[in-house]
Design an enzyme around this catalytic site. Structure first.
Site: not given
Ligand code: PDD
Length: 280
Positions: A31, A50, A99, A101, A143, A176, A200
């Protein structure tokens, strides 16, 4: 409000996905969350890059071109009322199959896009954070929609006296936040962990690094330990829905004097000025 699902714009209540969608069964999808300021997509190219990296990592071919994504996003933004700040959520899952894997052959990705209003935030008083072992996997650069650890950790933060974020630590290195990137300041130098499989690559993080470098502020993309975080002069969080947030308390202890600091103020000003320029 309309959402986009597999080629169609539909009322949110009308949009339906199969129970056999691999996003539902396995969390097999990726996403993006893209900020929208005065109707304009923020750092759209970076977000699409990304998304491409995430799709490549899990062998889903990108169903749309840059222009097509732009049109889809603009359509959902247009159906989201008001001038307030918004964000576009894009989700691509591998699609629907029985389903199993293994990745099925000849499967069509499910594409869902919606627009949400962003909650306005003021960081006058700063936010609180907890720290926690990073219980996630080793591909946090993807992501992925599979966010169980992240939501557990955010909830744990909230349950710990109303903290906003859980700052994660792997092998004594700060990685993070559960949904944000982390910065700290020590002796006038800004630090943020380097981009690898344990974080991320945040679009907001990259912009803040860029803006600080351009302003002549010393900044190092370098690991730091839990103790260094706790001894920091300032700690900040960045993210698309967070902006740049000053952390004033970690695990119940004040960061420095317990107030948002001057380096945060500078970074936040640079960030807000950058956004204001886009708005005009
Ligand atoms: N999340 N690290 C993680 C684990 C995140 O889920 C996010 C953002 C960030 C920051 O990335 P960015 O600056 O590109 O938004 C770092 C989004 C906003 C979410 O899951 O809603």
């Amino acid at each position: 409000m309309q959402v986009f699902l597999n080629g169609q714009l539909l009322e949110k209540q009308e949009a339906k996905v199969s129970v056999l969608d691999r996003g539902f069964i396995f969390g097999d999808g990726v996403y993006e969350v893209i900020p929208v300021y005065t109707g304009r997509l923020f750092r759209f190219t970076e977000h699409l890059e990304r998304l491409q990296n995430s799709l490549d990592a899990i062998d889903i071919s990108n169903p749309y071109s840059h222009t097509e994504w732009n049109k889809i996003c603009d359509d959902v933004i247009a159906s989201c009322p008001g001038d307030a700040d918004k964000s576009v959520y894009i989700q691509v899952t591998r699609g629907v199959s029985d389903r199993q894997h293994l990745y099925p052959d000849n499967i069509t990705p499910t594409v869902f896009v919606m627009c949400n209003l962003t909650e306005a935030h003021s960081y006058h008083d700063g936010v609180m954070a907890i720290t926690h072992e990073d219980i996630r996997w080793h591909r946090c650069d993807i992501k992925a929609i599979t966010l169980l650890p992240n939501i557990m950790l955010r909830q744990l933060a909230r349950n710990s006296g109303g903290a906003y974020e859980a700052i994660l630590v792997r092998n004594n290195r700060v990685t993070e936040g559960a949904a944000s990137n982390v910065f700290m300041v020590k002796d006038g130098v800004v630090y943020t962990p380097p981009k690898d499989g344990h974080i991320l690559p945040g679009i907001t993080r990259d912009l803040v690094v860029e803006l600080l470098q351009a302003s002549g502020q010393g900044i190092l993309e370098q690991d730091f330990s839990l103790q260094e975080l706790k001894d920091a002069d300032e700690v900040w969080l960045t993210g698309s829905t967070t902006g740049v947030a000053p952390v004033i308390q970690i695990d119940g202890d004040a960061v420095s004097d317990g107030c948002p600091g001057q380096y945060w103020r500078n970074a936040n000003n640079l960030f807000n000025q950058y956004i204001e320029k886009i708005k005009t």
